[in-house]
Scaffold this motif. Structure first.
Motif, PDB file in Angstrom:
ATOM      1  N   GLU A 201      72.068  62.002  40.390  1.00  0.00           N
ATOM      2  CA  GLU A 201      73.224  61.185  40.352  1.00  0.00           C
ATOM      3  C   GLU A 201      74.352  62.005  40.595  1.00  0.00           C
ATOM      4  OE1 GLU A 201      73.684  58.588  36.630  1.00  0.00           O
ATOM      5  OE2 GLU A 201      71.429  58.565  36.648  1.00  0.00           O
ATOM      6  N   GLY A 202      75.435  61.636  41.127  1.00  0.00           N
ATOM      7  CA  GLY A 202      76.675  62.376  41.551  1.00  0.00           C
ATOM      8  C   GLY A 202      76.270  62.921  42.971  1.00  0.00           C
ATOM      9  N   GLY A 203      76.652  64.158  42.856  1.00  0.00           N
ATOM     10  CA  GLY A 203      76.469  65.019  44.077  1.00  0.00           C
ATOM     11  C   GLY A 203      76.864  64.300  45.625  1.00  0.00           C
ATOM     12  N   GLU A 204      78.028  63.561  45.572  1.00  0.00           N
ATOM     13  CA  GLU A 204      78.450  62.696  46.658  1.00  0.00           C
ATOM     14  C   GLU A 204      79.299  63.937  47.706  1.00  0.00           C
ATOM     15  OE1 GLU A 204      79.394  62.036  43.637  1.00  0.00           O
ATOM     16  OE2 GLU A 204      78.873  60.026  43.706  1.00  0.00           O
ATOM     17  N   PHE A 205      78.704  63.771  48.981  1.00  0.00           N
ATOM     18  CA  PHE A 205      79.575  64.708  49.810  1.00  0.00           C
ATOM     19  C   PHE A 205      80.722  63.808  50.240  1.00  0.00           C
ATOM     20  CE2 PHE A 205      80.712  66.141  54.203  1.00  0.00           C
ATOM     21  CZ  PHE A 205      79.949  67.162  54.114  1.00  0.00           C
ATOM     22  N   VAL A 206      81.949  64.457  49.957  1.00  0.00           N
ATOM     23  CA  VAL A 206      83.122  64.205  50.353  1.00  0.00           C
ATOM     24  C   VAL A 206      83.980  64.876  51.255  1.00  0.00           C
ATOM     25  CG1 VAL A 206      83.731  62.962  48.160  1.00  0.00           C
ATOM     26  CG2 VAL A 206      84.231  65.359  48.293  1.00  0.00           C
ATOM     27  N   TYR A 207      84.883  64.331  52.017  1.00  0.00           N
ATOM     28  CA  TYR A 207      85.636  65.015  53.015  1.00  0.00           C
ATOM     29  C   TYR A 207      86.849  64.260  53.081  1.00  0.00           C
ATOM     30  CZ  TYR A 207      83.541  61.235  56.127  1.00  0.00           C
ATOM     31  OH  TYR A 207      83.544  59.984  56.832  1.00  0.00           O
ATOM     32  N   PHE A 208      88.082  65.297  53.730  1.00  0.00           N
ATOM     33  CA  PHE A 208      89.019  64.565  54.019  1.00  0.00           C
ATOM     34  C   PHE A 208      89.540  64.213  55.509  1.00  0.00           C
ATOM     35  CE2 PHE A 208      93.520  65.781  55.367  1.00  0.00           C
ATOM     36  CZ  PHE A 208      94.105  64.859  54.779  1.00  0.00           C
ATOM     37  N   GLY A 246      83.568  68.752  50.535  1.00  0.00           N
ATOM     38  CA  GLY A 246      82.850  69.409  49.389  1.00  0.00           C
ATOM     39  C   GLY A 246      81.772  68.642  48.855  1.00  0.00           C
ATOM     40  N   VAL A 247      80.984  68.871  47.887  1.00  0.00           N
ATOM     41  CA  VAL A 247      80.021  68.332  47.113  1.00  0.00           C
ATOM     42  C   VAL A 247      80.382  68.201  45.814  1.00  0.00           C
ATOM     43  CG1 VAL A 247      77.586  68.157  46.602  1.00  0.00           C
ATOM     44  CG2 VAL A 247      78.182  69.040  48.948  1.00  0.00           C
ATOM     45  N   ARG A 248      80.474  66.673  45.311  1.00  0.00           N
ATOM     46  CA  ARG A 248      80.879  66.701  43.920  1.00  0.00           C
ATOM     47  C   ARG A 248      79.561  67.006  42.861  1.00  0.00           C
ATOM     48  NH1 ARG A 248      82.364  60.928  43.062  1.00  0.00           N
ATOM     49  NH2 ARG A 248      83.610  62.068  41.141  1.00  0.00           N
ATOM     50  N   PRO A 249      80.025  67.360  41.696  1.00  0.00           N
ATOM     51  CA  PRO A 249      78.812  67.516  40.532  1.00  0.00           C
ATOM     52  C   PRO A 249      77.773  66.664  40.475  1.00  0.00           C
ATOM     53  CG  PRO A 249      81.099  67.803  39.659  1.00  0.00           C
ATOM     54  CD  PRO A 249      81.121  67.060  40.933  1.00  0.00           C
ATOM     55  N   VAL A 250      76.651  67.309  40.321  1.00  0.00           N
ATOM     56  CA  VAL A 250      75.319  66.312  40.230  1.00  0.00           C
ATOM     57  C   VAL A 250      75.154  66.261  38.514  1.00  0.00           C
ATOM     58  CG1 VAL A 250      72.910  66.217  40.187  1.00  0.00           C
ATOM     59  CG2 VAL A 250      74.105  67.198  42.302  1.00  0.00           C
ATOM     60  N   THR A 251      75.299  64.933  38.299  1.00  0.00           N
ATOM     61  CA  THR A 251      75.480  64.712  36.749  1.00  0.00           C
ATOM     62  C   THR A 251      74.109  64.706  36.214  1.00  0.00           C
ATOM     63  OG1 THR A 251      75.480  62.239  37.389  1.00  0.00           O
ATOM     64  CG2 THR A 251      77.495  63.638  36.795  1.00  0.00           C
ATOM     65  N   SER A 252      72.934  64.291  37.132  1.00  0.00           N
ATOM     66  CA  SER A 252      71.680  64.368  36.453  1.00  0.00           C
ATOM     67  C   SER A 252      70.444  64.475  37.585  1.00  0.00           C
ATOM     68  CB  SER A 252      71.188  63.042  35.657  1.00  0.00           C
ATOM     69  OG  SER A 252      71.131  62.063  36.537  1.00  0.00           O
ATOM     70  N   GLY A 253      69.445  64.874  37.555  1.00  0.00           N
ATOM     71  CA  GLY A 253      68.503  65.182  38.387  1.00  0.00           C
ATOM     72  C   GLY A 253      68.767  66.652  39.529  1.00  0.00           C
ATOM     73  N   ARG A 254      68.312  66.421  40.698  1.00  0.00           N
ATOM     74  CA  ARG A 254      68.524  67.618  41.443  1.00  0.00           C
ATOM     75  C   ARG A 254      68.758  67.063  42.623  1.00  0.00           C
ATOM     76  NH1 ARG A 254      64.575  71.771  42.450  1.00  0.00           N
ATOM     77  NH2 ARG A 254      64.036  71.573  44.809  1.00  0.00           N
ATOM     78  N   ARG A 255      69.614  67.959  43.527  1.00  0.00           N
ATOM     79  CA  ARG A 255      69.913  67.463  44.923  1.00  0.00           C
ATOM     80  C   ARG A 255      69.968  68.627  45.643  1.00  0.00           C
ATOM     81  NH1 ARG A 255      74.277  68.212  48.539  1.00  0.00           N
ATOM     82  NH2 ARG A 255      75.131  66.619  49.580  1.00  0.00           N
ATOM     83  N   MET A 256      69.195  68.693  46.735  1.00  0.00           N
ATOM     84  CA  MET A 256      68.545  69.787  47.666  1.00  0.00           C
ATOM     85  C   MET A 256      69.202  69.404  49.081  1.00  0.00           C
ATOM     86  SD  MET A 256      65.011  71.439  48.064  1.00  0.00           S
ATOM     87  CE  MET A 256      64.296  69.974  49.123  1.00  0.00           C
TER      88      MET A 256
END
Ligand SMILES: O=C(O)CCC(=O)C(=O)O
Ligand SMILES: [Fe+2]
Length: 331
Positions: A201-208, A246-256
């Protein structure tokens, strides 16, 4: 819409030079190195690319991002993709193989206070699969068509490929692993997501969605975007040096994720600044690769392709693919 201002911005200007001097005391080259046993020894196969053309979801050109002039003289800002969310690049087996290779490389990952806090660099050096993929003409052509210009793997090994691993903090005192707001040291960058949506959960790729000069975390002016890419194996392509992301914090689990950088061999223009590299590796360790990069950039395009062992990719071929396939002109 992503919450605003929740990611720090990576050091710029003088702060970056200070970081470089500090990194000189602990250059990355003296940290843990990938070992041969990390290699799955699986060869790349072009059947790992999806048989159908990749599908561009949301896509914008540099012109649409507000850039009036092009960073490279061989293409117009209209031709160059700023952001493209890409689906269906790989086959099911391709995704499985990539995941396996990247899992294995985690044993060599290092943690630092740099932009991406936990990663394994130079994946092409320790993975037969990823090296084969980066040198495959079919793969390079697919990425070239997404980018808008012919590409080769970026000459700098450390910039060419890295695997990022994001986890939530383990203890309340731990810092969350994130990808700070940053622009990349390279321009043509493919960020391949290798986790299933259910794995974290979390870990969204954000950009401007605007030019770097207008980037301001206090006022995004309604141009903060969150990538819709969620499926494993899908990717966000960006003109990395001109798009704050940027990549927002991963709140649970794991993102690769596997992040690959390319270069357009028809121009010697390259954005990698000495201080961007040095802020990562330290000043001394940067000198030699930096000089090699300046030399490599002057190798004529046909020779660069010959060294890869493949036929040159031409502008005509890239444009033809954009007309007839799913990756079209933007709009
Ligand atoms: O992990 C991602 O999706 C992107 C990471 C990134 O921006 C980078 O490695 O430069
Ligand atoms: Fe990045």
């Amino acid at each position: 819409m992503a919450r605003e201002g929740d990611l720090p911005v990576f050091a710029q200007g003088l702060e970056r030079i200070k970081l470089a001097l500090r990194a000189s005391c602990l250059p990355a080259s003296r940290r843990k190195r990938p070992e041969a046993f990390l290699d799955t020894l699986h060869e790349w196969n072009d059947s790992y690319l999806s048989s159908a053309s990749p599908v561009a979801g949301y896509a914008k050109s540099l012109t649409e991002f507000g850039y009036a002039t092009s960073p490279i003289h061989v293409a117009s800002p209209d031709q160059l993709t700023a952001v493209a969310e890409v689906g269906g690049l790989f086959s099911e087996q391709g995704i499985t193989e990539l995941r396996r290779a990247c899992y294995q490389l985690e044993a060599a990952s290092t943690t630092s206070n740099w932009i991406i806090s936990n990663r394994t660099r130079a994946a092409t050096q320790s993975s037969t699969l990823i090296r084969g993929m980066m040198n495959s003409r079919a793969f390079l052509l697919a990425v070239s068509r997404i980018a808008g210009v012919p590409l080769v793997p970026h000459p700098l090994l450390n910039a060419r490929s890295q695997v990022n691993y994001f986890y939530p903090p383990e203890t309340p005192d731990d810092k969350a692993q994130i990808g700070m707001w940053h622009t990349d040291g390279t321009s043509f960058v493919l960020n391949i997501l290798l986790s299933d949506p259910g794995e974290y959960e979390g870990g969204e790729f954000v950009y401007f969605e605007g030019p770097v000069e207008q980037f301001d975390t206090h006022d995004f002016g309604g141009r903060l975007r969150k990538s819709k890419v969620r499926a494993c194996g899908d990717a966000v392509y960006i003109y990395g040096s001109r798009v704050f992301h940027g990549v927002r914090p991963v709140t649970s689990g794991r993102r690769m994720s596997l992040v690959l950088s390319f270069h357009c061999p028809y121009t010697v223009e390259d954005v990698n600044t000495f201080w961007h590299l040095a802020s990562d590796d330290g000043v001394l360790s940067t000198l030699r690769p930096w000089c090699a990069l300046k030399r490599d950039l002057f190798v004529p395009a046909p020779e660069q392709y010959r060294q890869l062992g493949i036929e040159p990719i031409s502008f005509v071929e890239v444009a033809a693919g954009r007309e007839h396939r799913s990756i079209k002109g933007h709009g």
